[in-house]
Design an enzyme around this catalytic site. Structure first.
Site, PDB file in Angstrom:
ATOM      1  N   CYS A  87       1.103  -1.046   0.064  1.00  0.00           N
ATOM      2  CA  CYS A  87      -0.734  -0.113   0.022  1.00  0.00           C
ATOM      3  C   CYS A  87       0.681   0.733  -0.233  1.00  0.00           C
ATOM      4  O   CYS A  87       0.321   2.070   0.224  1.00  0.00           O
ATOM      5  CB  CYS A  87      -1.057   0.170   1.310  1.00  0.00           C
ATOM      6  SG  CYS A  87      -1.863  -1.272   0.994  1.00  0.00           S
ATOM      7  N   HIS A 146      -2.860   7.192   3.511  1.00  0.00           N
ATOM      8  CA  HIS A 146      -3.284   5.672   2.691  1.00  0.00           C
ATOM      9  C   HIS A 146      -5.099   5.470   3.474  1.00  0.00           C
ATOM     10  O   HIS A 146      -4.845   5.116   4.550  1.00  0.00           O
ATOM     11  CB  HIS A 146      -2.692   4.556   3.111  1.00  0.00           C
ATOM     12  CG  HIS A 146      -3.279   3.811   3.008  1.00  0.00           C
ATOM     13  ND1 HIS A 146      -3.765   3.545   1.349  1.00  0.00           N
ATOM     14  CD2 HIS A 146      -3.012   2.703   3.956  1.00  0.00           C
ATOM     15  CE1 HIS A 146      -3.696   1.695   2.190  1.00  0.00           C
ATOM     16  NE2 HIS A 146      -3.623   1.015   3.073  1.00  0.00           N
ATOM     17  N   ASN A 189     -10.560  -0.044   0.962  1.00  0.00           N
ATOM     18  CA  ASN A 189      -8.907   0.140   0.341  1.00  0.00           C
ATOM     19  C   ASN A 189      -8.218   0.366  -1.331  1.00  0.00           C
ATOM     20  O   ASN A 189      -8.626  -1.491  -1.247  1.00  0.00           O
ATOM     21  CB  ASN A 189      -8.553  -0.837   0.854  1.00  0.00           C
ATOM     22  CG  ASN A 189      -6.749  -0.727   1.996  1.00  0.00           C
ATOM     23  OD1 ASN A 189      -5.906  -0.467   0.536  1.00  0.00           O
ATOM     24  ND2 ASN A 189      -6.616  -1.215   2.252  1.00  0.00           N
TER      25      ASN A 189
END
Length: 318
Positions: free
Chosen positions: A112, A238, A268
């Protein structure tokens, strides 16, 4: 060209298909809708069509970033954990689909943190004279690697892509600082098998690393840039899930209006998350000349990255 004269001159993102509701996910994963909402804060996410590849999403985002930029790309660096194939790189497929033959193109894998790692590589290559106008893309279709019946993981993820076109900006603007981190001893916290099997994640372990490492790497980037936290106009974190973003924001001292929540609508999107959030933030409330913002991510590896950027708007700059 040093990093103080390299800035973001084009931005774009792409979320495939119609939003997928919590109701749809809850039915497949046999989980209560309220549990998803209360535990994650996510309300919807997007799934790529079965025939769509990571390179397809990446190309859509890249096309938008290039359309708004005054320069073209002479390098493509793509962050992804879900490449079209193990070889060649997904960036090469994006290069082909964009019609940009001959320019260097390759992938970066950092979970990520993928977008920030790719941004750092592109910036360093520019400083070394290997490029002048890099295109940085991040894209993932991680939902294909998630067990749809796993109520702990399935509600969290969505697919998407984000991109930025970099180019020269006046000194004092652009990318002021970049900071990266990794610790392979934590590698089992989030893993994805090479062949058979689904993505696995220790949620508590991820949360622990986010809360421990996120503030430290942001502080290091701010110090390198000579910028205070209270000078930031926006912080794009994030979007692991809205609950965790807000928890980190509260811990660091970032008010909700400075650290907007887009994960509520996207889930996500893995390596694409920061780039998607950045693009959505700009579309929602366009950055003004001189605005300072931070980008921050923690991902599998475990990895982390942070960037401090001052926005340049040629139409309103003094």
């Amino acid at each position: 060209m040093d990093t103080t004269s390299l800035g973001i001159v084009g931005v774009g993102h792409y979320l495939p298909g119609a939003p997928v509701s919590n109701e749809a996910v809850a039915e497949t994963a046999s989980v209560d809708i309220e549990w998803i909402r209360e535990r994650t804060g996510i309300e919807s996410r997007h799934y790529a069509a079965p025939e769509s590849l990571t390179s397809d999403l990446a190309t859509q985002a890249a096309t938008l970033a290039l359309a708004g930029a005054p320069v073209g790309a002479d390098l493509i660096v793509l962050g992804t954990s879900t490449p079209d194939k193990l070889a060649p790189s997904t960036a090469c497929y994006v290069q082909k689909k964009l019609g940009l033959p001959g320019i260097p193109a390759f992938d970066v894998s950092a979970g990520c943190s993928g977008f920030l790692y790719a941004l750092s590589v592109a910036t360093a290559m520019t400083a070394a004279g290997l490029a002048r106008h890099p295109l940085v893309v991040a894209a993932d279709v991680l939902t294909r690697c998630v067990d749809p019946t796993d109520h702990r993981i399935a509600p969290l993820f969505g697919d998407g892509a984000g991109a930025v076109q970099l180019g020269p900006v006046p000194a004092g603007y652009g990318i002021l600082a970049l900071e990266l981190w990794a610790d392979g001893s934590l590698s089992e916290i989030a893993t994805m098998p090479r062949h058979d099997g689904y993505f696995q994640m220790d949620g508590r372990g991820v949360k622990r690393v986010v809360m421990e490492r996120g503030p430290k790497i942001l502080e290091a980037a701010l110090a390198k840039a000579g910028v205070r936290l209270d000078e930031l106009n926006r912080v794009l974190i994030h979007q692991a899930n809205p609950k965790l973003v807000r928890m980190l924001g509260d811990f660091v001292g970032i008010p909700p209006e400075v650290a907007p929540d887009y994960g509520r609508l996207t889930g996500n999107t893995a390596g694409a998350s920061v780039a998607v959030a950045f693009s959505m933030a700009h579309a929602d409330r366009p950055f003004r000349d001189g605005d300072l913002f931070a980008l921050l991510a923690v991902g599998a590896g475990m990895t982390a990255g942070a960037a401090i950027v001052r926005w340049y708007d040629p139409d309103t700059a003094a």
